[in-house]
Design an enzyme around this catalytic site. Structure first.
Site, PDB file in Angstrom:
ATOM      1  N   LEU B 167     -18.883 -28.824  19.915  1.00 29.26           N
ATOM      2  CA  LEU B 167     -17.455 -28.571  20.003  1.00 29.26           C
ATOM      3  C   LEU B 167     -17.183 -27.197  19.092  1.00 29.26           C
ATOM      4  O   LEU B 167     -16.564 -27.119  17.711  1.00 29.26           O
ATOM      5  CB  LEU B 167     -16.552 -29.737  19.218  1.00 29.26           C
ATOM      6  CG  LEU B 167     -15.233 -29.565  19.525  1.00 29.26           C
ATOM      7  CD1 LEU B 167     -14.599 -29.636  20.889  1.00 29.26           C
ATOM      8  CD2 LEU B 167     -14.419 -30.637  18.504  1.00 29.26           C
ATOM      9  N   SER B 169     -17.134 -22.652  18.963  1.00 31.51           N
ATOM     10  CA  SER B 169     -15.992 -21.756  19.307  1.00 31.51           C
ATOM     11  C   SER B 169     -15.816 -21.710  21.052  1.00 31.51           C
ATOM     12  O   SER B 169     -14.642 -21.802  21.154  1.00 31.51           O
ATOM     13  CB  SER B 169     -16.929 -20.323  19.370  1.00 31.51           C
ATOM     14  OG  SER B 169     -16.027 -19.210  20.044  1.00 31.51           O
ATOM     15  N   ILE B 170     -16.572 -22.245  21.783  1.00 31.64           N
ATOM     16  CA  ILE B 170     -16.377 -22.450  23.145  1.00 31.64           C
ATOM     17  C   ILE B 170     -15.768 -23.684  23.362  1.00 31.64           C
ATOM     18  O   ILE B 170     -14.781 -23.817  24.027  1.00 31.64           O
ATOM     19  CB  ILE B 170     -17.635 -22.132  24.145  1.00 31.64           C
ATOM     20  CG1 ILE B 170     -18.172 -20.528  23.988  1.00 31.64           C
ATOM     21  CG2 ILE B 170     -17.379 -22.507  25.429  1.00 31.64           C
ATOM     22  CD1 ILE B 170     -19.580 -20.307  24.419  1.00 31.64           C
ATOM     23  N   SER B 189     -21.109 -33.557  18.724  1.00 29.81           N
ATOM     24  CA  SER B 189     -21.775 -32.307  18.272  1.00 29.81           C
ATOM     25  C   SER B 189     -22.803 -32.740  16.963  1.00 29.81           C
ATOM     26  O   SER B 189     -22.811 -33.999  16.879  1.00 29.81           O
ATOM     27  CB  SER B 189     -20.583 -31.393  17.693  1.00 29.81           C
ATOM     28  OG  SER B 189     -19.685 -32.285  16.641  1.00 29.81           O
ATOM     29  N   ARG B 190     -23.265 -31.754  16.577  1.00 31.49           N
ATOM     30  CA  ARG B 190     -24.301 -32.138  15.519  1.00 31.49           C
ATOM     31  C   ARG B 190     -23.473 -33.214  14.392  1.00 31.49           C
ATOM     32  O   ARG B 190     -24.188 -34.011  13.831  1.00 31.49           O
ATOM     33  CB  ARG B 190     -24.961 -30.883  14.608  1.00 31.49           C
ATOM     34  CG  ARG B 190     -25.974 -30.336  15.490  1.00 31.49           C
ATOM     35  CD  ARG B 190     -26.363 -29.144  15.015  1.00 31.49           C
ATOM     36  NE  ARG B 190     -25.229 -28.154  15.392  1.00 31.49           N
ATOM     37  CZ  ARG B 190     -25.327 -26.734  15.152  1.00 31.49           C
ATOM     38  NH1 ARG B 190     -26.515 -26.293  14.759  1.00 31.49           N
ATOM     39  NH2 ARG B 190     -24.360 -25.840  15.501  1.00 31.49           N
ATOM     40  N   GLY B 246     -23.600 -23.513  29.547  1.00 32.28           N
ATOM     41  CA  GLY B 246     -24.408 -23.436  28.488  1.00 32.28           C
ATOM     42  C   GLY B 246     -25.610 -22.470  28.776  1.00 32.28           C
ATOM     43  O   GLY B 246     -25.595 -21.304  28.746  1.00 32.28           O
ATOM     44  N   ARG B 247     -26.502 -23.227  28.780  1.00 29.89           N
ATOM     45  CA  ARG B 247     -28.049 -22.689  29.282  1.00 29.89           C
ATOM     46  C   ARG B 247     -28.442 -23.480  30.275  1.00 29.89           C
ATOM     47  O   ARG B 247     -28.429 -24.919  30.186  1.00 29.89           O
ATOM     48  CB  ARG B 247     -28.870 -22.574  28.212  1.00 29.89           C
ATOM     49  CG  ARG B 247     -28.603 -21.629  27.215  1.00 29.89           C
ATOM     50  CD  ARG B 247     -28.815 -20.059  28.097  1.00 29.89           C
ATOM     51  NE  ARG B 247     -28.728 -18.948  27.322  1.00 29.89           N
ATOM     52  CZ  ARG B 247     -27.261 -18.103  27.083  1.00 29.89           C
ATOM     53  NH1 ARG B 247     -26.309 -18.455  27.703  1.00 29.89           N
ATOM     54  NH2 ARG B 247     -27.263 -17.194  26.285  1.00 29.89           N
ATOM     55  N   GLU B 276     -33.357 -18.924  36.473  1.00 33.35           N
ATOM     56  CA  GLU B 276     -32.656 -18.000  36.931  1.00 33.35           C
ATOM     57  C   GLU B 276     -33.457 -16.501  37.372  1.00 33.35           C
ATOM     58  O   GLU B 276     -34.239 -16.485  36.430  1.00 33.35           O
ATOM     59  CB  GLU B 276     -31.485 -17.452  36.057  1.00 33.35           C
ATOM     60  CG  GLU B 276     -30.523 -18.656  35.591  1.00 33.35           C
ATOM     61  CD  GLU B 276     -29.379 -18.353  34.953  1.00 33.35           C
ATOM     62  OE1 GLU B 276     -29.373 -17.250  33.917  1.00 33.35           O
ATOM     63  OE2 GLU B 276     -28.725 -19.358  34.290  1.00 33.35           O
ATOM     64  N   HIS B 294     -24.423 -17.183  36.670  1.00 32.05           N
ATOM     65  CA  HIS B 294     -24.524 -16.876  35.267  1.00 32.05           C
ATOM     66  C   HIS B 294     -23.460 -15.933  34.813  1.00 32.05           C
ATOM     67  O   HIS B 294     -23.890 -14.924  34.386  1.00 32.05           O
ATOM     68  CB  HIS B 294     -25.905 -16.518  34.729  1.00 32.05           C
ATOM     69  CG  HIS B 294     -25.931 -16.557  33.295  1.00 32.05           C
ATOM     70  ND1 HIS B 294     -27.156 -17.154  32.522  1.00 32.05           N
ATOM     71  CD2 HIS B 294     -25.190 -16.806  32.403  1.00 32.05           C
ATOM     72  CE1 HIS B 294     -26.910 -17.259  31.356  1.00 32.05           C
ATOM     73  NE2 HIS B 294     -25.709 -17.023  30.999  1.00 32.05           N
ATOM     74  N   ALA B 296     -20.189 -16.375  33.546  1.00 26.78           N
ATOM     75  CA  ALA B 296     -18.989 -17.011  32.952  1.00 26.78           C
ATOM     76  C   ALA B 296     -18.317 -16.128  31.707  1.00 26.78           C
ATOM     77  O   ALA B 296     -17.212 -16.008  31.373  1.00 26.78           O
ATOM     78  CB  ALA B 296     -19.309 -18.254  32.116  1.00 26.78           C
TER      79      ALA B 296
END
Lengths: 330, 330
Positions: B167, B169-170, B189-190, B246-247, B276, B294, B296
């Site tokens: 949660l 910035s994005i 989140s962490r 994300g990745r 990729e 990729h 976004a």
């Protein structure tokens, strides 16, 4: 005593509750199967045919119209006892409303059952056109990514000036969603809404001139037929985007196709067309266009909501109680 | 007097401000053309080659890394004067951060320049998968609508339980957007964010079990590698949707493909992949999957924002002023 009376009532012989199912032959009745347990459905396309269709249909007080099949003055002549038409679309432009008014026939629409779905879809089409999501998907499926082919940059959603035509149940939901993206909302509607902060334009040409995106959320009426014409498309301009989740004939489709083919409009997201299911084939090769087969309302959840609304309205009608989503015919 | 002094300063001979451009050979420099007017760019792939590249690159204090090209310890050996790496992605997992810390090299990312675009795209992918927008577009372009072919019903966006992984910035922007659709937001989140009202889950398995949709918005680190594994996909379930902006390596891609092919996951919207530009071909025939190369972050507006951030950070670095979007290497 009261309980016994109620018990008697519930066992009283019922007048047959007849519904004429007004549909295109291809429509699947299964979506409304629960109605068949509560009402006697007269389906002109049933197989085998209903043995007493011609007699019973003259006694039926209700037409259940599924899909956009027109209800004409001739249909009403054929079903002379009809007092109520249950529409299952948000729009009722496929009914001869003048004839209904003359005969004192009541009409209900799908109300706002589909509004969330249509608003969701409008935003989906807009993001898809601006960010070229469907084009990206085509690009990957064609294995073009691995081959290092070129890929056009898209355009940002956040910050766009979005003009909404028709700030009703659907348009206001589109506005709410796009506000959360940081879009700047303005609108055109029959009259200014006093309680919203969006900029109001009294005519669509001014709205288009001051918008990056135009989203059509209004009903199709005599006044809104071809409301998006050559001048409006010109005002929207070379980078402008048109999204139509209303009705095909809100747009002069021939003009629209010309502008898109000549690259004089930025792009379009179209769920509706003037001559459905015909879609102008010139659009099939354009990457800045997203085409959809009039499906903005089609989710299982919205069908369940529609079935619930239709059932409760039919129960209300047969018990002389108020109807929901009734159209004013004054 | 002051004006004259300033004038003198602006004519003072400048130390050459050298930037090593660290890029894949296919990257187009034109996107950063304004930097060339302020800095001396050393591009190992320039054509013709820079005559003094090997000498000057040993004096350069800055690496400008464009795209996800890794900066390894060997790269840093080759450029011994480097004090600062300008990253141009939101993530910095392609840099050897341990080596940077050891050598006291500062690192900046793209900060939140791309956050709106990525959040917009995540929502676009989600609507697209749930409402089958790309599939609808394929259906129309194949002329299947006119032929009356069957078309699968989609699923409603409004009301869905959306689990956001990361949660930051994005992720917080995705949450804000989807709240406006009437989605119910929870997150992992962490640590718990004290000032948000969304439901917090300390582990992703619980989040997946309580969500209809999982959206991956976190950075790729040792801890998040394959954070979406077989168990998480199973917990998301047969009607669950996975969106990854994300990745690629956040997901065990082999498992994901298996679940999708077997129909044991409802659908996926994927902008990133493990290897990729390779995309598993098994996905190409699935209508419940939206594939994107990729992209976004790729809008002209976000590139302009990135160029502005990079320029201001470089000016700040050469004037010993604070950097924006600096990564803590402690």
């Amino acid at each position: 005593m009261a309980a016994a009376a109620a018990d008697n009532l519930s066992h009283a012989p019922q007048t047959p509750r007849l519904l004429i199912l007004h549909r295109f032959p291809t429509f699947k009745l299964s979506l409304f199967s629960s109605l068949a347990t509560r009402f006697t459905i007269l389906d002109p396309f049933s197989d085998p045919p209903h043995p007493s269709f011609s007699t019973l249909s003259k006694l039926a007080r209700v037409i259940l119209c599924v899909g956009p099949k027109p209800v004409t003055s001739e249909d009403l002549d054929r079903y002379p006892a009809v007092e109520y038409i249950v529409g299952t679309s948000a729009g009722v432009n496929h009914f001869d409303l003048a004839a209904c008014r003359l005969r004192g026939i009541r009409v209900t629409s799908a109300g706002d059952v589909f509004s969330d779905d249509v608003a969701d879809y409008a935003v989906g089409l807009l993001i898809d056109v601006l960010r070229r999501v469907s084009a990206a998907d085509r690009f990957v499926r064609a294995s073009s990514w691995g081959e290092g082919k070129e890929y056009a940059l898209a355009s940002k959603v956040s910050g766009k000036r979005v003009g909404i035509v028709g700030l009703g149940s659907i348009g206001s939901r589109v506005a709410k969603r796009l506000e959360a993206f940081g879009c700047r909302i303005s609108y055109k509607s029959r009259k200014m809404h006093p309680h919203v902060s969006y900029t109001y334009y009294a005519n669509i040409l001014d709205l288009a001139s001051n918008s990056d995106v135009l989203i059509l959320c209004c009903a199709l009426t005599d006044e809104t037929y071809h409301v998006v014409n050559r001048d409006v498309i010109t005002a929207l301009g070379k980078t402008g985007i048109l999204v139509n989740i209303g009705r095909g004939s809100l747009v002069d489709e021939k003009e629209l196709v010309g502008f898109l083919v000549r690259g004089e409009l930025g792009g379009a997201g179209l769920d509706v067309f003037e001559h459905e299911p015909r879609v102008p084939e010139e659009l099939f090769t354009l990457d800045n266009v997203v085409l959809s087969p009039h499906r903005a309302v089609f989710t299982p959840e919205s069908f369940a909501g529609l079935e619930e609304l239709a059932t409760s309205n039919l129960e209300a009608f047969f018990s002389d109680k108020p109807l929901k989503a009734e159209i004013s015919l004054e």
